[in-house]
Design a protein around this motif. Sequence first.
Motif, PDB file in Angstrom:
ATOM      1  N   PHE A 163       1.112  -4.606  -1.300  1.00 20.41           N
ATOM      2  CA  PHE A 163       0.395  -5.701  -1.961  1.00 20.41           C
ATOM      3  C   PHE A 163       0.094  -6.835  -0.988  1.00 20.41           C
ATOM      4  O   PHE A 163      -0.955  -7.468  -1.058  1.00 20.41           O
ATOM      5  N   LEU A 217      -3.633  -8.157   0.203  1.00 19.10           N
ATOM      6  CA  LEU A 217      -4.032  -9.562   0.091  1.00 19.10           C
ATOM      7  C   LEU A 217      -4.535 -10.095   1.426  1.00 19.10           C
ATOM      8  O   LEU A 217      -5.525 -10.832   1.485  1.00 19.10           O
ATOM      9  N   LEU A 218      -3.853  -9.710   2.517  1.00 15.26           N
ATOM     10  CA  LEU A 218      -4.277 -10.181   3.834  1.00 15.26           C
ATOM     11  C   LEU A 218      -5.666  -9.657   4.176  1.00 15.26           C
ATOM     12  O   LEU A 218      -6.499 -10.389   4.728  1.00 15.26           O
ATOM     13  N   ILE A 252      -8.000  -8.831   2.034  1.00 13.52           N
ATOM     14  CA  ILE A 252      -8.960  -9.566   1.214  1.00 13.52           C
ATOM     15  C   ILE A 252      -9.237 -10.925   1.858  1.00 13.52           C
ATOM     16  O   ILE A 252     -10.378 -11.363   1.990  1.00 13.52           O
ATOM     17  N   LEU A 253      -8.140 -11.571   2.275  1.00 16.37           N
ATOM     18  CA  LEU A 253      -8.259 -12.898   2.875  1.00 16.37           C
ATOM     19  C   LEU A 253      -9.170 -12.856   4.097  1.00 16.37           C
ATOM     20  O   LEU A 253     -10.058 -13.693   4.266  1.00 16.37           O
ATOM     21  N   MET A 308     -13.240  -7.245  -5.197  1.00 22.85           N
ATOM     22  CA  MET A 308     -12.837  -6.981  -6.576  1.00 22.85           C
ATOM     23  C   MET A 308     -13.756  -5.969  -7.237  1.00 22.85           C
ATOM     24  O   MET A 308     -14.980  -6.081  -7.129  1.00 22.85           O
ATOM     25  N   VAL A 331      -0.776   2.043  -7.449  1.00 19.51           N
ATOM     26  CA  VAL A 331      -0.596   1.129  -8.575  1.00 19.51           C
ATOM     27  C   VAL A 331      -0.858  -0.306  -8.125  1.00 19.51           C
ATOM     28  O   VAL A 331      -1.655  -1.042  -8.718  1.00 19.51           O
ATOM     29  N   VAL A 332      -0.194  -0.679  -7.032  1.00 20.69           N
ATOM     30  CA  VAL A 332      -0.299  -2.052  -6.541  1.00 20.69           C
ATOM     31  C   VAL A 332      -1.718  -2.361  -6.085  1.00 20.69           C
ATOM     32  O   VAL A 332      -2.295  -3.397  -6.436  1.00 20.69           O
ATOM     33  N   VAL A 384      -4.219  -2.883  -8.817  1.00 25.01           N
ATOM     34  CA  VAL A 384      -4.066  -4.177  -9.486  1.00 25.01           C
ATOM     35  C   VAL A 384      -4.675  -5.288  -8.625  1.00 25.01           C
ATOM     36  O   VAL A 384      -5.433  -6.126  -9.115  1.00 25.01           O
ATOM     37  N   ILE A 385      -4.382  -5.268  -7.328  1.00 23.51           N
ATOM     38  CA  ILE A 385      -4.892  -6.327  -6.447  1.00 23.51           C
ATOM     39  C   ILE A 385      -6.413  -6.326  -6.388  1.00 23.51           C
ATOM     40  O   ILE A 385      -7.055  -7.365  -6.446  1.00 23.51           O
ATOM     41  N   PHE A 386      -6.984  -5.120  -6.233  1.00 22.75           N
ATOM     42  CA  PHE A 386      -8.428  -5.038  -6.050  1.00 22.75           C
ATOM     43  C   PHE A 386      -9.174  -4.879  -7.372  1.00 22.75           C
ATOM     44  O   PHE A 386     -10.380  -4.587  -7.372  1.00 22.75           O
TER      45      PHE A 386
END
Lengths: 264, 312
Positions: free
Chosen positions: B149, B153-154, B156-157, B169, B251-252, B255-257
């Motif tokens: 996760f 996130l990194l 995406i950032l 997304m 799973v993770v 959810v994040i994307f």
Amino acid sequence: MRSLYVLVTVCLLLAIFGPMLASHDPTAINIPNRLRPPGGEWLLGTDALGRDIFSRLLHGARWSLGLAFVVSLLGLIIGTTVGLIAAQGGRVADWIAMRTTDTFLAFPELIAAVVIAGILGANTGSLIFALTVTGWMRYARIARGIGLSVGNRGYVVQARLAGLSPLAIARWHYLPSLLPSLTVVWTGMLARAILGISTLGFLGFGVQPPMPEWGTMLLDARVHMRSAPLQMIWPGLCVVISVLAINLAGDALRDALAEQDAKT
Amino acid sequence: MIGVFTGFLLRAIVVLIGAALATFALLWHAPGDPALAIAEARYGQNVSKEVLDFIRSEAGFDDGFWTAFWAWLSPLMLGDFGQSSVNGREVWPDVVTAMSYTFPLALVSLALGLAVSVPLALIATRKPGSWLDRGAVALASVGVAIPAFWLGLLLILLFAVQLGWLPAMGAETSAHSILPAMTLGFGVAASLTRIIRSGILEARGQPFLPAFTRRGVARRDIARDHVAPHAVVPVVTVLGLELAFLLEGLVVVEVIFARPGLGSFLVNAIFARDFPKVQAVVILAAVIFVVVNLAIDLIYRSLDPRVSGRDA
């Protein structure tokens, strides 16, 4: 090798004494000073509610590392017991214990933990339960495997014939040969537990806000990704460093044991 | 071999029934009144007692654990996953839709992981202990320690927020799959690199290899005919763990994307307390996991002649 011990010791000390170093109350809300950049009074800045991130990370060590320690130790105890029952208890006990182990292994561990923690309701108790229930099987397999091979050695057969109770045989003959391998498995499971706790926290099924668990902190920080990207760095870095340190320690331990084995 | 296979199959069936029982028992003992949860999801707050009683008898909550378990299991064995307790829709078509997002991503990530780890391990083991080797090991060690996760996130950032190169997304276009596949592929590559590397090094340590060298067999032939088959065996044994790792990561990552795959499906179903959906995903995951592990076991046995005849 020495730097590794230092790293692991630092992690442990931080988990135990870290909160004392915290400069602020990790849950004290301070709206006027929200989303402060690092520096000055707030070493790593503040989060969306004005809470000091550095203090939260230090307190978070107790949650993330402390809970992982508890979970992996509970798994060790349960798994070893099941494994030894399988090794010592005869065919029927062995079959039941091993099919139970297989059944629990039928789910990917973390997914099962997410479901259990999510269904039982998000709190620390169900988090511990979820990760323990899904984390004892590897110990059981190792304990059974070594137990079966030890059980055929002369001194154990003799102890059994001499009327020593199964419990005493487990304590004095099985455990000493089990401990090295179990310790190696334990380091791996400890690292997995840290990842599991932070993942569940991030998904919203683990330690609940306002408690500063690292995964939960990332969940908070994610919302402010655009305005305060640095907030997302620190908790993740804490997870990576602790998992890395524990994994490397486990590798070193395994190599040292293999060397010892090769000598004897 | 056939005896071994039937043994394995029987064991897999026992395990799956156990898994179904464990899943059902967990949901049966879930805190709170499941009938109330269903009623609130369907009709909002302030539900009358008659409605609750109706839902209880409809879902079979009145009849006791074993009756309810059998009422769920018997259609399940025929492939009927039942209806959502929240909106009454059939669960299976929604699961199929979710899978159509999950499986391609899983395969691409696995391919990406293999495409990185195999060459990296081969280059690294050319000169064990060289800076290249150490670099690969360091990268792999850090790679397995990074939670999926956080890596997601990194990425995406960096690629979506700062550079604006890639969408983060959703799952509308194939460009939406790049960041999720990178996240998962990196984790797979890291753990596979470690395993393949140690597999090759261990295979090189086999005592019969110097005999081939001294007889003048070409290095390439030794690598192909004697090192590779030995190096593959430990890799195959951990493929099951690798699959678990991949499923957990999925799973993770979903959810994040915000991808509408099985992982998001599961997490949303848990939050909505839509138990038939939760059961469907959990059982499906268990079936996939058990079947793949069975296949891996069989492959392992056919690869390693030392264990092929023995029973498990």
